[in-house]
Write a protein that holds these residues in place. Sequence first.
Motif, PDB file in Angstrom:
ATOM      1  N   LEU A   1       0.831  -1.197   0.000  1.00  0.00           N
ATOM      2  CA  LEU A   1       0.000   0.000   0.000  1.00  0.00           C
ATOM      3  C   LEU A   1       0.872   1.255   0.000  1.00  0.00           C
ATOM      4  N   ASN A   2       1.876   1.273   0.879  1.00  0.00           N
ATOM      5  CA  ASN A   2       2.768   2.432   0.927  1.00  0.00           C
ATOM      6  C   ASN A   2       3.479   2.656  -0.405  1.00  0.00           C
TER       7      ASN A   2
ATOM      8  N   VAL B   1       1.678   6.856  -6.549  1.00  0.00           N
ATOM      9  CA  VAL B   1       0.574   7.679  -7.046  1.00  0.00           C
ATOM     10  C   VAL B   1       0.812   9.147  -6.701  1.00  0.00           C
ATOM     11  N   TYR B   2       1.166   9.420  -5.440  1.00  0.00           N
ATOM     12  CA  TYR B   2       1.417  10.814  -5.044  1.00  0.00           C
ATOM     13  C   TYR B   2       2.505  11.444  -5.912  1.00  0.00           C
TER      14      TYR B   2
ATOM     15  N   LEU C   1       7.322  16.737   8.081  1.00  0.00           N
ATOM     16  CA  LEU C   1       7.830  16.351   6.773  1.00  0.00           C
ATOM     17  C   LEU C   1       8.080  14.849   6.684  1.00  0.00           C
ATOM     18  N   ARG C   2       8.358  14.235   7.825  1.00  0.00           N
ATOM     19  CA  ARG C   2       8.781  12.834   7.777  1.00  0.00           C
ATOM     20  C   ARG C   2       7.590  11.889   7.710  1.00  0.00           C
ATOM     21  N   THR C   3       6.846  12.032   6.607  1.00  0.00           N
ATOM     22  CA  THR C   3       5.688  11.174   6.372  1.00  0.00           C
ATOM     23  C   THR C   3       5.758  10.677   4.936  1.00  0.00           C
ATOM     24  N   LEU C   4       4.790   9.852   4.584  1.00  0.00           N
ATOM     25  CA  LEU C   4       4.735   9.366   3.208  1.00  0.00           C
ATOM     26  C   LEU C   4       4.541  10.528   2.238  1.00  0.00           C
ATOM     27  N   THR C   5       3.631  11.461   2.592  1.00  0.00           N
ATOM     28  CA  THR C   5       3.404  12.612   1.721  1.00  0.00           C
ATOM     29  C   THR C   5       4.679  13.431   1.584  1.00  0.00           C
ATOM     30  N   GLY C   6       5.369  13.617   2.720  1.00  0.00           N
ATOM     31  CA  GLY C   6       6.613  14.376   2.680  1.00  0.00           C
ATOM     32  C   GLY C   6       7.619  13.718   1.750  1.00  0.00           C
ATOM     33  N   ALA C   7       7.725  12.403   1.843  1.00  0.00           N
ATOM     34  CA  ALA C   7       8.659  11.690   0.970  1.00  0.00           C
ATOM     35  C   ALA C   7       8.271  11.881  -0.486  1.00  0.00           C
TER      36      ALA C   7
END
Lengths: 351, 539
Positions: free
Chosen positions: B53-54, B60-61, B138-144
């Motif tokens: 999923l990640n 996708v992001y 920032l240290r999240t999936l979106t941040g990455a």
Amino acid sequence: MSEILKVQDLSVELQQKHILSDVNFSLYSGEILGLVGPSGCGKTTLLNAIAGFVDFTKGQVIIDGVTISSSHSVPAEKRNVGVIFQDYALFPHLTVKKNIAFGISKLAKQKQQQRIDELLTLLKLTEQEQQYPHQLSGGQQQRVAIARALAVRPSILLLDEPFSNIDTRLRNSLMIELRALLKSLNISAIFVTHNKDEVFSFADKIALIHQGNIIQYGTPRAVFDQPKSWHVADFLQIGSWLPITRNGDKISTALGEITTIENTNINEQQQVILVKPQYLTLSSAAPNCVVKHVSFTEQGYHYTLSSINQDDDLSFDELSFYSDTLLTIEQKISVILEPHEYQLFLKPCHQ
Amino acid sequence: MISRVKYPVWSATSWLIALALMTPIAVMFFSGIAANSDTFLHLWRTVLPDYVLNTVLLAVYVVVLVILFGVPSAALISLTNLKTRGVLRWLLLLPLAMPAYVIAYLYTDLFDYAGPIQRYLRALFSWQSPADYWFFDLRTLTGAAVMIALVLFPYVYMLTRTAFEYQDQQLVKAARSLGLSSRQCFFKVTLPLARPAIAISASFVLMETLADFATVQYFAVNTLTTAIYDTWLEYGELSTANALASILMVMVLLTVAAEYRARAHQRHQSKNKQTSKVRISLTTRQHIIGGIYCWFLVIAGFLLPFILLVDMAVQYFEQTSLAGLWHAGLNSLEVSIYVATVATLIAVLLGLYRRLSGVKNCAIPLQISGFGYAVPGTVLAMAMLATFGPLDHWLNDVAKWLEVPMPGLLLSGSLFAIIFALVTRFAAIANGTIASGLTKIPKSLDQAPASLGVSKWQSILTVHLPLLKSSIMVAWLLVFVEAMKELPAVLVLRPFNFDTLSTQVYQMISDERLEQGAIGALFIVLFGLLPIIVLNKKE
Ligand SMILES: Nc1ncnc2c1ncn2[C@@H]1O[C@H](COP(=O)(O)OP(=O)(O)O)[C@@H](O)[C@H]1O
Ligand SMILES: [Mg+2]
């Protein structure tokens, strides 16, 4: 005259497609053969087969006494066949001089230099010796290509559409020059074109190719006078077509009845006679044609005529006719066909 | 034409090289999917759904973001009269030189609790603790995803811009003559025509994202790449790592298929850049918004991190171990020179084979050898281990039997595996460059030497290689730089105590002390700028 090249029953297949089938012809020493035919008929393939760039499935090619067949192939570099490519294929990273020297690097330096100098002078390239191909005009590039091919003293020279990259205005003078050069050096050559005017002014012999076959071979004069089939006359635009019908001994055309012609077997196909423009004259009789198109040429007005009556078996719509008299479009006129030895052809069904 | 065996040695060599390059991936893939079903079941019940999923979400992001960044900027630069578009044109390419994990570190440093921004805000508003205010993490999936997108969007920008610039202008003129406004023209003609280019570049970005390891690892986002790395290096479970790598391979194969489709649709491009083009005039407001947009991308993707990096390098110069840097630099150089040389040689060999041999199916070795570009570095590393590990064991057994000294991990534990992996991964770059150089040589030049009595080998030496000289140099340089930057494969495969610039920088980043590796990171960035300069010059 000795035979320098003999092509026998040559067949070529590319990707399971028959490109050439059973091609036969000979080239005599010092002769220039013109290969003509519509685009895609296999002219380049024939040159490639002779030069060794494609393999053949059947037949053989004898070059200067050496027999090459599908079972006994000789690689291109061992055939001693010179080629002038359509785009000249000059090496862009080499000077004119080095291009010419390319094939003779094994000769002694002095011998090389001597041959290069000869060719530079012969082909009027002395000024360009140190230039690169991209700095030259089209005509100069062609001369370099010729010099380069001649440097290795080939037994035959193959030229693929040598004039297609040359300005139409310069083409004629270049053709005359090149022909004179080949003749003065007594070089045997095959040149390819799809332009009928080029072949008539450049070649000693003509071979007309249609769908991978030579359908007529001979001198330009003989081919022009006696085209063997509808395709030959049509491609070389030797004249225009006039349909006929027979009723016993009586033969009718839209331009009136004509005297007997030899009675070929009656066929379902439509029969047409070849009409060369010099056999047509204007008369004051009842009109039988309509002027459809006028163009001006150095031989006077060139008219395209069609029959007045458009819905019977004798109707025609593209009869070529030259005259000094000015006629107007849609004008109805009378044209007579002067009696001569008529040439009868069968028109192909799907045309 | 009768098919005969021509050039048997050349044919055999070409096929062997191509197959050799693909063998490890095949070995890994089949041993991965053949892993006992318990492994898969266990994975599926525990962590696998999260990892997959990640990975998918990240992909996708990133794709959405690179399209949002890349397409408008390409349109602004190539179709409008935006001011400063002359410099922006190439500035927008620079983020490509920045490794995502480096900017991830720099931005974390800038935005986290102890960083200058939050300190400044706290001082300004007299906040005492984190509970007093909200600040993004920032240290999240979106941040990455944002970090990765900031350095990968130039691919989309570059291909889309080219598509816009090489579009047949007759089509636009026709649309205008049929009554469409320039705005309608953009949405109805220009953009749809560029769609294949956008799709190709997006799938390329997708592959790079699937391959990313360091950014997600640093942000502690669990994806398939980090999972492969951890299962192998932390727990030493080779078969599980292989199984994970095979799953990632399946995702990569899907992406390759998508790209292949996109390429099939790529037409409508004219050969020449269209110069006589009417540019869309922007209003003042559009100018400001468009300008800010493009400059934001350049600053966020390159200028700001670059300045931060230079600043770090200068400030912490004293604490940098120059000897370590020198050592790692030499290692990087050694690896990259080998990889670039081998990959270029292979590309020339296979490219000329396809062009000149006249043998049936002569294009296949080239196609096979180019497939590695889609394979993530971690997967490649697993492939090397899966193939050369057993081979090493076998060699040692043979040595033992012959009673000669055992060679140890001759293949899997040496530079050999690293070079093999990197050549596999970057062969496509060299292939592409050599192939495009070859297409510029007219076909008649292949035949001309033979008509002059010169053999094929001689003509390769005197005609083809001289004409390919600049392509060969560019291919070498591009592969050299990529090899210099590549991290995950080297990280997994490196022999004990063997550091390259990138592994050293990565190590410093995971230890939260990039300050001391800033000079190394700067070198990586500067090397990364080389191909951009080359690409820019080629235009
Ligand atoms: N390498 C090839 N493979 C398959 N077909 C070919 C190849 N080269 C040419 N042909 C086909 O052979 C026919 C003759 O081509 P060519 O000799 O080039 O014709 P020309 O030179 O008379 O225009 C064409 O129908 C062409 O499509
Ligand atoms: Mg041709």
